[in-house]
Motif scaffolding. Structure first.
Motif, PDB file in Angstrom:
ATOM      1  N   HIS A 297      64.750 -27.463 -32.206  1.00  0.00           N
ATOM      2  CA  HIS A 297      65.431 -26.405 -31.454  1.00  0.00           C
ATOM      3  C   HIS A 297      66.441 -26.966 -30.462  1.00  0.00           C
ATOM      4  O   HIS A 297      67.153 -26.204 -29.820  1.00  0.00           O
ATOM      5  CB  HIS A 297      64.403 -25.554 -30.693  1.00  0.00           C
ATOM      6  CG  HIS A 297      63.397 -24.915 -31.583  1.00  0.00           C
ATOM      7  ND1 HIS A 297      63.671 -23.806 -32.348  1.00  0.00           N
ATOM      8  CD2 HIS A 297      62.109 -25.246 -31.853  1.00  0.00           C
ATOM      9  CE1 HIS A 297      62.602 -23.464 -33.038  1.00  0.00           C
ATOM     10  NE2 HIS A 297      61.630 -24.329 -32.757  1.00  0.00           N
TER      11      HIS A 297
ATOM     12  N   LYS B 292      57.475 -22.118 -24.815  1.00  0.00           N
ATOM     13  CA  LYS B 292      58.653 -21.372 -24.356  1.00  0.00           C
ATOM     14  C   LYS B 292      58.262 -20.285 -23.350  1.00  0.00           C
ATOM     15  O   LYS B 292      58.959 -20.057 -22.374  1.00  0.00           O
ATOM     16  CB  LYS B 292      59.370 -20.766 -25.561  1.00  0.00           C
ATOM     17  CG  LYS B 292      60.737 -20.247 -25.244  1.00  0.00           C
ATOM     18  CD  LYS B 292      61.550 -20.012 -26.486  1.00  0.00           C
ATOM     19  CE  LYS B 292      62.932 -19.589 -26.056  1.00  0.00           C
ATOM     20  NZ  LYS B 292      63.937 -19.853 -27.022  1.00  0.00           N
ATOM     21  N   LYS B 293      57.115 -19.643 -23.566  1.00  0.00           N
ATOM     22  CA  LYS B 293      56.650 -18.564 -22.687  1.00  0.00           C
ATOM     23  C   LYS B 293      56.100 -19.112 -21.367  1.00  0.00           C
ATOM     24  O   LYS B 293      56.314 -18.514 -20.316  1.00  0.00           O
ATOM     25  CB  LYS B 293      55.566 -17.768 -23.414  1.00  0.00           C
ATOM     26  CG  LYS B 293      54.904 -16.675 -22.609  1.00  0.00           C
ATOM     27  CD  LYS B 293      53.813 -15.983 -23.407  1.00  0.00           C
ATOM     28  CE  LYS B 293      52.795 -16.980 -23.818  1.00  0.00           C
ATOM     29  NZ  LYS B 293      51.427 -16.782 -23.612  1.00  0.00           N
TER      30      LYS B 293
ATOM     31  N   PHE C  46      61.759 -28.650 -22.128  1.00  0.00           N
ATOM     32  CA  PHE C  46      61.021 -27.777 -21.221  1.00  0.00           C
ATOM     33  C   PHE C  46      60.230 -28.581 -20.204  1.00  0.00           C
ATOM     34  O   PHE C  46      59.720 -29.658 -20.511  1.00  0.00           O
ATOM     35  CB  PHE C  46      60.035 -26.894 -22.006  1.00  0.00           C
ATOM     36  CG  PHE C  46      60.698 -25.946 -22.940  1.00  0.00           C
ATOM     37  CD1 PHE C  46      61.121 -24.699 -22.499  1.00  0.00           C
ATOM     38  CD2 PHE C  46      60.916 -26.288 -24.256  1.00  0.00           C
ATOM     39  CE1 PHE C  46      61.736 -23.816 -23.365  1.00  0.00           C
ATOM     40  CE2 PHE C  46      61.526 -25.413 -25.131  1.00  0.00           C
ATOM     41  CZ  PHE C  46      61.944 -24.172 -24.686  1.00  0.00           C
TER      42      PHE C  46
ATOM     43  N   GLU D 106      65.833 -28.262 -27.528  1.00  0.00           N
ATOM     44  CA  GLU D 106      65.492 -27.706 -26.225  1.00  0.00           C
ATOM     45  C   GLU D 106      64.495 -28.618 -25.520  1.00  0.00           C
ATOM     46  O   GLU D 106      63.654 -29.248 -26.162  1.00  0.00           O
ATOM     47  CB  GLU D 106      64.878 -26.314 -26.369  1.00  0.00           C
ATOM     48  CG  GLU D 106      65.841 -25.289 -26.916  1.00  0.00           C
ATOM     49  CD  GLU D 106      65.178 -23.949 -27.150  1.00  0.00           C
ATOM     50  OE1 GLU D 106      65.865 -22.935 -26.938  1.00  0.00           O
ATOM     51  OE2 GLU D 106      64.000 -23.900 -27.553  1.00  0.00           O
TER      52      GLU D 106
ATOM     53  N   TYR E  13      56.851 -28.291 -18.367  1.00  0.00           N
ATOM     54  CA  TYR E  13      55.603 -27.566 -18.599  1.00  0.00           C
ATOM     55  C   TYR E  13      54.644 -27.874 -17.456  1.00  0.00           C
ATOM     56  O   TYR E  13      54.098 -28.969 -17.370  1.00  0.00           O
ATOM     57  CB  TYR E  13      55.027 -28.028 -19.927  1.00  0.00           C
ATOM     58  CG  TYR E  13      54.096 -27.077 -20.620  1.00  0.00           C
ATOM     59  CD1 TYR E  13      54.126 -25.712 -20.391  1.00  0.00           C
ATOM     60  CD2 TYR E  13      53.174 -27.553 -21.530  1.00  0.00           C
ATOM     61  CE1 TYR E  13      53.270 -24.851 -21.054  1.00  0.00           C
ATOM     62  CE2 TYR E  13      52.315 -26.706 -22.202  1.00  0.00           C
ATOM     63  CZ  TYR E  13      52.370 -25.360 -21.964  1.00  0.00           C
ATOM     64  OH  TYR E  13      51.524 -24.512 -22.612  1.00  0.00           O
TER      65      TYR E  13
ATOM     66  N   GLN F  64      62.784 -23.887 -19.204  1.00  0.00           N
ATOM     67  CA  GLN F  64      63.743 -24.667 -19.976  1.00  0.00           C
ATOM     68  C   GLN F  64      64.638 -25.454 -19.027  1.00  0.00           C
ATOM     69  O   GLN F  64      65.110 -24.941 -18.009  1.00  0.00           O
ATOM     70  CB  GLN F  64      64.590 -23.774 -20.870  1.00  0.00           C
ATOM     71  CG  GLN F  64      65.475 -24.571 -21.801  1.00  0.00           C
ATOM     72  CD  GLN F  64      66.110 -23.716 -22.872  1.00  0.00           C
ATOM     73  OE1 GLN F  64      65.901 -22.503 -22.934  1.00  0.00           O
ATOM     74  NE2 GLN F  64      66.895 -24.338 -23.715  1.00  0.00           N
TER      75      GLN F  64
ATOM     76  N   TYR G  70      55.205 -23.724 -30.230  1.00  0.00           N
ATOM     77  CA  TYR G  70      56.516 -23.650 -29.587  1.00  0.00           C
ATOM     78  C   TYR G  70      56.652 -22.375 -28.767  1.00  0.00           C
ATOM     79  O   TYR G  70      57.121 -22.402 -27.628  1.00  0.00           O
ATOM     80  CB  TYR G  70      57.607 -23.739 -30.653  1.00  0.00           C
ATOM     81  CG  TYR G  70      58.981 -23.376 -30.157  1.00  0.00           C
ATOM     82  CD1 TYR G  70      59.718 -24.273 -29.374  1.00  0.00           C
ATOM     83  CD2 TYR G  70      59.547 -22.141 -30.458  1.00  0.00           C
ATOM     84  CE1 TYR G  70      60.982 -23.934 -28.915  1.00  0.00           C
ATOM     85  CE2 TYR G  70      60.803 -21.809 -30.008  1.00  0.00           C
ATOM     86  CZ  TYR G  70      61.520 -22.710 -29.237  1.00  0.00           C
ATOM     87  OH  TYR G  70      62.764 -22.381 -28.786  1.00  0.00           O
ATOM     88  N   ASP G  71      56.221 -21.251 -29.325  1.00  0.00           N
ATOM     89  CA  ASP G  71      56.319 -19.972 -28.608  1.00  0.00           C
ATOM     90  C   ASP G  71      55.516 -19.983 -27.314  1.00  0.00           C
ATOM     91  O   ASP G  71      55.932 -19.397 -26.319  1.00  0.00           O
ATOM     92  CB  ASP G  71      55.859 -18.822 -29.497  1.00  0.00           C
ATOM     93  CG  ASP G  71      56.818 -18.545 -30.645  1.00  0.00           C
ATOM     94  OD1 ASP G  71      58.004 -18.919 -30.534  1.00  0.00           O
ATOM     95  OD2 ASP G  71      56.384 -17.951 -31.650  1.00  0.00           O
TER      96      ASP G  71
END
Length: 86
Positions: free
Chosen positions: A25, A58-59, A29, A27, A31, A63, A54-55
């Motif tokens: 992706h 992302k949630k 993040f 990207e 975390y 980012q 991944y979802d």
């Protein structure tokens, strides 16, 4: 043992996070450890997956925008999350 060290640092008020990159992706993040530990504890208790979707990342994370220099200014993201600086 590294995760347990991060957990102990967090318990003492330290700023602890993991930086994750998803090449597919393109990207990156930041975390926060408290969100990561939910997945880790589920995995260690044999109730969870060995990987984090991944979802979910992302949630549950922030980012880090890509720039020229530095390429990923994660310290700016840390300042925004933990110190409310923009």
């Amino acid at each position: 043992h590294q995760v347990e060290h991060m957990r102990e640092c967090h318990k003492q008020g330290g700023i602890v996070f993991i930086i994750m990159r998803f090449h597919v992706h393109d990207e990156v993040f930041l975390y926060p450890i408290e969100r990561f530990l939910v997945h880790w504890d589920n995995f260690k208790n044999k109730d969870g997956r060995k990987s984090i979707r991944y979802d979910d990342v992302k949630k549950d994370s922030y980012q880090i925008p890509e720039k020229y220099n530095p390429r990923f200014d994660y310290l700016k993201t840390v300042d925004e999350i933990y110190f409310g600086e923009r």
